[in-house]
Write an enzyme that holds these catalytic residues in place. Structure first.
Site, PDB file in Angstrom:
ATOM      1  N   HIS A 307      44.955  18.471 -49.506  1.00 31.50           N
ATOM      2  CA  HIS A 307      45.091  17.447 -48.473  1.00 31.50           C
ATOM      3  C   HIS A 307      46.564  17.174 -48.252  1.00 31.50           C
ATOM      4  CE1 HIS A 307      44.588  13.700 -46.239  1.00 31.50           C
ATOM      5  NE2 HIS A 307      43.337  14.098 -46.043  1.00 31.50           N
ATOM      6  N   ASP A 364      35.753  16.886 -46.935  1.00 35.09           N
ATOM      7  CA  ASP A 364      34.881  17.932 -46.370  1.00 35.09           C
ATOM      8  C   ASP A 364      34.147  18.756 -47.419  1.00 35.09           C
ATOM      9  OD1 ASP A 364      37.452  18.187 -44.001  1.00 35.09           O
ATOM     10  OD2 ASP A 364      35.415  17.478 -43.601  1.00 35.09           O
TER      11      ASP A 364
END
Ligand code: SDX
Length: 428
Positions: A307, A364
């Site tokens: 991320h 996700d």
């Protein structure tokens, strides 16, 4: 800390004020940089070190794995709130009381009919069209059926645009899914709750009464809350910059949907499931895929990992992992994909390559397992992300427009050819 930054360029030094946020984040305000230095600018590909705005909507601390919407922790919102309450808080600043929530929902329902001619646009799509392309096109097409652009100085017009898109996007999401599944386009019922109505529109079959499964409803409500906003991510920055040209809310959201589609961003939830399926088809050999993810000559990445901001666990991933477990248990589903995901996570969390780069599961990684358990096709996963992110996009667009922020227009450093004369074709 001194209240200013000093920059040395050549023999000159320049002072710039510091901006400090309510969570003690600090930025150097370089609004006067180019003028003061007669042309010097900053360069920051991907904006890894650059803030685009001040915002009061969402706070996240990537090092500590903290996420709050309007000051409320994501954990408390996910455990206690409903998606519509959270949407209200993001857009208007505070959690609503019962009367405010009731009016918000009633106004959304009053604007949730989509012009019949939109169905002609859907008919024109091939059945194998990706639903993100359908959703982006239909959202942009809404402008044609709602031509009056939003006068953001009018609270009433702003409110009407908000309830309109909150009412119509779920219909477009449902119709996109029904299109690829070959089901007739339908409507829900204004007698239902916001999430119940979405489920009815998405899942009901033409030949049987649809019965809401409360387990699935609660899981969907929670998932949409977890996706509702995430400060200046790629798609939200897109919505803000498109809106900064004074393009309308529908057009700006349509652009955000396109940005979200990319596999490095919201498209990752579909890519994760496809990756896990490939690993399963490959005999569950997670070590082979871990090696591919670490091989610089291989473009393969461990989808759902890493991320830009979180260098710790994504707090949403922690909640979704538990919710996935609970939902599959409650529905009595034994999905081998979940075991592969867990195995992959354990391997990555103990692998130096991932540990050194602080690569953890993100929002996700597990969400697709829940969507799949709900019977949602993998191509629809990112559409569900867009449905969840809608209130955040609205809130960020509204904040940017109401603050009358300037049009977004970054600078560049030119590295091309210097001046050269035109050479006639016959002489080239
Ligand atoms: C979302 O921004 C947001 O807030 C987004 C989001 C939201 O709610 O809006 O949180 C939603 O988009 C989540 C992210 C979903 N994307 C994926 O899961 C795709 C896989 N992840 C990566 O592509 C990557 O981690 C990004 C795109 C998410 C972040 O990329 P960065 O910040 O540009 O980091 P990078 O590409 O510079 O990577 C740093 C290093 C590199 O290695 P080195 O050059 O240092 O050797 O980490 C490696 C990368 O190769 N790396 C990975 C990896 N992610 C980063 N290696 C293998 N697998 C990965 N997934």
């Amino acid at each position: 800390m001194s209240e200013k930054a000093i920059l040395q360029v050549g023999n000159n030094s320049y002072e710039f004020p510091l901006v400090k946020g309510t969570e003690n984040e600090v930025a150097i305000n370089i609004k006067t940089l180019r003028g003061a230095t007669k042309g010097v600018i900053t360069l920051d590909p991907g904006f890894k070190n650059t803030g685009s705005c001040e915002s009061a909507i969402t706070f996240l601390d990537g090092e500590k794995g903290i996420l709050r919407y309007r000051g409320y922790s994501i954990e408390q919102l996910a455990d206690n709130g409903s998606f519509l309450e959270v949407a209200y808080a993001l857009i208007f600043g505070d959690l609503p009381n019962e009367a405010q929530l009731e009016k918000f929902h009633s106004d959304i329902k009053s604007k949730s009919v989509v012009d019949e001619d939109v169905k002609k646009i859907i008919d024109a799509f091939p059945k194998n069209a990706h639903p993100m392309g359908i959703l982006s096109s239909l959202t942009s097409a809404l402008v044609a059926f709602n031509p009056s652009s939003v006068n953001v100085d009018s609270e009433e017009e702003m409110y009407n645009a908000i309830v309109k898109i909150m009412g119509k996007l779920p219909v477009l999401v449902a119709w996109a899914m029904r299109k690829i599944k070959g089901l007739p386009l339908n409507y829900g019922s204004n007698s239902l709750g916001y999430i119940d109505n979405i489920m009815k529109m998405m899942f009901e079959k033409p030949n049987e009464e649809y019965v809401i499964n409360p387990i699935i409803k609660n899981a969907l409500d929670k998932l949409l809350i977890l996706h509702a906003d995430h400060e200046q991510n790629c798609s939200t920055s897109t919505v803000r910059i498109v809106g900064s040209s004074h393009a309308g809310l529908f057009a700006s959201v349509s652009a955000g949907i396109s940005a979200l589609w990319g596999p490095l961003h919201g498209g990752a939830n579909q890519a994760v499931l496809e990756m896990l399926e490939a690993i399963r088809a490959d005999g569950g050999d997670t070590k082979k895929y871990m090696a591919k993810a670490k091989d610089k000559n291989d473009t393969f990445r461990l989808m759902g990992f890493g991320h830009r901001v979180y260098k710790n666990f994504d707090p949403r991933a922690k909640i979704i992992k538990i919710a996935a477990d609970e939902l599959l248990n409650d529905l009595g589903i034994d999905d081998p994909i979940l075991d592969i995901a867990r195995g992959l996570e354990q391997e990555a969390l103990n692998d130096p390559y991932f540990v050194e780069r602080k690569l953890y599961p993100n929002v996700d990684f597990y969400s697709g397992i829940i969507y799949r358990a709900m019977g949602i096709p993998v191509e629809m996963f990112t559409v569900m992300f867009a449905l969840g992110r809608l209130p955040g996009w609205i809130a960020q667009w509204k904040e940017m427009r109401s603050r009358k922020e300037p049009i977004g227009r970054p600078r560049q450093i030119y590295t091309g050819e210097n001046y050269r004369e035109f050479i006639k074709l016959e002489k080239r």
